[in-house]
Motif scaffolding. Structure first.
Motif, PDB file in Angstrom:
ATOM      1  N   ASN A  51       0.738  -0.950  -0.325  1.00 50.92           N
ATOM      2  CA  ASN A  51      -0.024   0.035   0.108  1.00 50.92           C
ATOM      3  C   ASN A  51       1.108   1.115   0.205  1.00 50.92           C
ATOM      4  O   ASN A  51       1.482   1.209   0.991  1.00 50.92           O
ATOM      5  CB  ASN A  51      -0.756   0.024   1.235  1.00 50.92           C
ATOM      6  CG  ASN A  51      -1.872  -0.625   1.099  1.00 50.92           C
ATOM      7  OD1 ASN A  51      -1.487  -2.524   0.754  1.00 50.92           O
ATOM      8  ND2 ASN A  51      -3.367  -1.081   1.299  1.00 50.92           N
ATOM      9  N   THR A  52       0.819   2.471  -0.589  1.00 54.10           N
ATOM     10  CA  THR A  52       1.495   3.832  -0.822  1.00 54.10           C
ATOM     11  C   THR A  52       0.387   4.452  -0.348  1.00 54.10           C
ATOM     12  O   THR A  52      -0.947   4.411  -0.371  1.00 54.10           O
ATOM     13  CB  THR A  52       1.652   4.201  -2.124  1.00 54.10           C
ATOM     14  OG1 THR A  52       0.673   3.842  -3.359  1.00 54.10           O
ATOM     15  CG2 THR A  52       2.935   2.347  -3.214  1.00 54.10           C
ATOM     16  N   MET A  53       1.412   5.381   0.117  1.00 47.08           N
ATOM     17  CA  MET A  53       0.689   6.968   0.419  1.00 47.08           C
ATOM     18  C   MET A  53       1.462   8.155  -0.210  1.00 47.08           C
ATOM     19  O   MET A  53       2.521   8.344   0.047  1.00 47.08           O
ATOM     20  CB  MET A  53      -0.322   6.681   1.372  1.00 47.08           C
ATOM     21  CG  MET A  53       0.924   7.256   2.618  1.00 47.08           C
ATOM     22  SD  MET A  53       0.306   6.445   3.414  1.00 47.08           S
ATOM     23  CE  MET A  53       0.328   4.761   3.806  1.00 47.08           C
ATOM     24  N   HIS A  54       0.841   9.242  -0.686  1.00 41.79           N
ATOM     25  CA  HIS A  54       1.625  10.443  -0.822  1.00 41.79           C
ATOM     26  C   HIS A  54       1.961  11.480   0.167  1.00 41.79           C
ATOM     27  O   HIS A  54       0.452  11.586   0.317  1.00 41.79           O
ATOM     28  CB  HIS A  54       1.000  10.902  -2.241  1.00 41.79           C
ATOM     29  CG  HIS A  54       1.802  10.382  -2.963  1.00 41.79           C
ATOM     30  ND1 HIS A  54       3.181  10.583  -3.910  1.00 41.79           N
ATOM     31  CD2 HIS A  54       1.010  10.329  -4.224  1.00 41.79           C
ATOM     32  CE1 HIS A  54       3.222  10.109  -4.951  1.00 41.79           C
ATOM     33  NE2 HIS A  54       1.834   9.318  -5.550  1.00 41.79           N
ATOM     34  N   CYS A  55       2.821  11.506   1.662  1.00 43.02           N
ATOM     35  CA  CYS A  55       2.394  12.973   2.044  1.00 43.02           C
ATOM     36  C   CYS A  55       3.065  14.258   1.396  1.00 43.02           C
ATOM     37  O   CYS A  55       4.259  14.357   1.052  1.00 43.02           O
ATOM     38  CB  CYS A  55       3.163  11.906   2.982  1.00 43.02           C
ATOM     39  SG  CYS A  55       3.518  10.306   3.398  1.00 43.02           S
ATOM     40  N   THR A  56       2.618  15.052   1.814  1.00 46.80           N
ATOM     41  CA  THR A  56       2.438  16.790   1.769  1.00 46.80           C
ATOM     42  C   THR A  56       3.548  16.671   2.653  1.00 46.80           C
ATOM     43  O   THR A  56       3.354  16.602   4.029  1.00 46.80           O
ATOM     44  CB  THR A  56       1.473  17.250   1.731  1.00 46.80           C
ATOM     45  OG1 THR A  56       0.769  16.587   0.865  1.00 46.80           O
ATOM     46  CG2 THR A  56       1.742  18.797   1.030  1.00 46.80           C
ATOM     47  N   GLY A  57       4.374  17.384   2.193  1.00 46.68           N
ATOM     48  CA  GLY A  57       5.458  17.940   3.190  1.00 46.68           C
ATOM     49  C   GLY A  57       4.872  18.987   3.927  1.00 46.68           C
ATOM     50  O   GLY A  57       4.410  20.661   3.805  1.00 46.68           O
ATOM     51  N   LYS A  58       5.221  19.555   5.294  1.00 45.21           N
ATOM     52  CA  LYS A  58       4.551  20.173   6.094  1.00 45.21           C
ATOM     53  C   LYS A  58       4.730  21.875   6.306  1.00 45.21           C
ATOM     54  O   LYS A  58       6.145  22.524   5.336  1.00 45.21           O
ATOM     55  CB  LYS A  58       5.108  20.254   8.126  1.00 45.21           C
ATOM     56  CG  LYS A  58       4.085  18.777   8.263  1.00 45.21           C
ATOM     57  CD  LYS A  58       5.193  18.351  10.195  1.00 45.21           C
ATOM     58  CE  LYS A  58       4.278  17.014  10.355  1.00 45.21           C
ATOM     59  NZ  LYS A  58       4.221  16.971  11.630  1.00 45.21           N
ATOM     60  N   GLN A  59       4.007  22.813   6.455  1.00 44.74           N
ATOM     61  CA  GLN A  59       4.250  24.324   6.374  1.00 44.74           C
ATOM     62  C   GLN A  59       5.390  24.405   7.345  1.00 44.74           C
ATOM     63  O   GLN A  59       4.691  24.323   9.090  1.00 44.74           O
ATOM     64  CB  GLN A  59       3.140  25.214   6.322  1.00 44.74           C
ATOM     65  CG  GLN A  59       2.807  26.508   6.223  1.00 44.74           C
ATOM     66  CD  GLN A  59       3.347  26.597   4.976  1.00 44.74           C
ATOM     67  OE1 GLN A  59       3.106  26.208   3.646  1.00 44.74           O
ATOM     68  NE2 GLN A  59       4.002  28.363   4.765  1.00 44.74           N
ATOM     69  N   LYS A  60       6.507  25.300   7.535  1.00 45.60           N
ATOM     70  CA  LYS A  60       7.193  25.882   8.604  1.00 45.60           C
ATOM     71  C   LYS A  60       7.183  27.599   8.405  1.00 45.60           C
ATOM     72  O   LYS A  60       8.038  27.747   7.465  1.00 45.60           O
ATOM     73  CB  LYS A  60       8.536  25.267   8.305  1.00 45.60           C
ATOM     74  CG  LYS A  60       8.521  22.984   9.005  1.00 45.60           C
ATOM     75  CD  LYS A  60       8.118  22.759   9.971  1.00 45.60           C
ATOM     76  CE  LYS A  60       8.363  21.886  10.228  1.00 45.60           C
ATOM     77  NZ  LYS A  60       7.907  21.708  11.560  1.00 45.60           N
ATOM     78  N   ASN A  61       7.551  27.721   9.854  1.00 43.02           N
ATOM     79  CA  ASN A  61       7.586  28.743  10.208  1.00 43.02           C
ATOM     80  C   ASN A  61       9.095  29.467  10.334  1.00 43.02           C
ATOM     81  O   ASN A  61       9.268  28.460  12.021  1.00 43.02           O
ATOM     82  CB  ASN A  61       6.645  29.894  10.707  1.00 43.02           C
ATOM     83  CG  ASN A  61       5.404  30.206   9.242  1.00 43.02           C
ATOM     84  OD1 ASN A  61       5.287  29.650   8.571  1.00 43.02           O
ATOM     85  ND2 ASN A  61       4.485  29.440  10.232  1.00 43.02           N
ATOM     86  N   ARG A  62       9.290  30.686  10.378  1.00 43.32           N
ATOM     87  CA  ARG A  62      11.101  30.698  11.658  1.00 43.32           C
ATOM     88  C   ARG A  62      11.300  32.034  11.431  1.00 43.32           C
ATOM     89  O   ARG A  62      10.864  33.074  10.834  1.00 43.32           O
ATOM     90  CB  ARG A  62      12.206  30.249  10.091  1.00 43.32           C
ATOM     91  CG  ARG A  62      13.387  30.464  11.817  1.00 43.32           C
ATOM     92  CD  ARG A  62      14.702  29.499  11.100  1.00 43.32           C
ATOM     93  NE  ARG A  62      14.973  30.667   9.569  1.00 43.32           N
ATOM     94  CZ  ARG A  62      15.796  30.178   9.049  1.00 43.32           C
ATOM     95  NH1 ARG A  62      16.513  28.889   8.934  1.00 43.32           N
ATOM     96  NH2 ARG A  62      17.120  31.318   8.179  1.00 43.32           N
TER      97      ARG A  62
END
Length: 95
Positions: A51-62
């Motif tokens: 089973n496969t899934m695409h994971c979107t990268g998290k939004q990050k703030n600095r």
């Protein structure tokens, strides 16, 4: 192209390991057939299901002294590989 990048180790996937399901981070363009062949070749096991899934990268703030810089972590693809009963993968064998 190397299809498998690294094992996916989390609490949820570790609980699935007892049932014969293992998590892997794979190349974005890899399909289920390529993942199955690569796992069988590298680890010498029989794969029943992928089973496969695409994971979107998290939004990050600095927060800097003058402004807020926004960015995003890289997206990736995960695969959950279910093995034939009796087979297992030892990720910690060389540690």
């Amino acid at each position: 192209m190397s299809v498998l990048k690294r094992p996916w180790i989390s609490q949820k996937v570790s609980s699935l390991n007892k049932k014969g399901t293992y998590g892997l981070v794979v190349h974005k363009q890899a399909n289920k057939i390529e993942i199955k062949k690569e796992v069988e070749r590298i680890y010498g096991v029989t794969v029943e299901r992928v089973n496969t899934m695409h994971c979107t990268g998290k939004q990050k703030n600095r927060y800097t002294g003058k402004s807020v810089q926004q960015g995003r972590r890289a997206s990736y693809k995960k695969a959950l590989v279910t093995l034939k009963p009796g087979d297992l993968i030892d990720f910690y064998g060389e540690v």
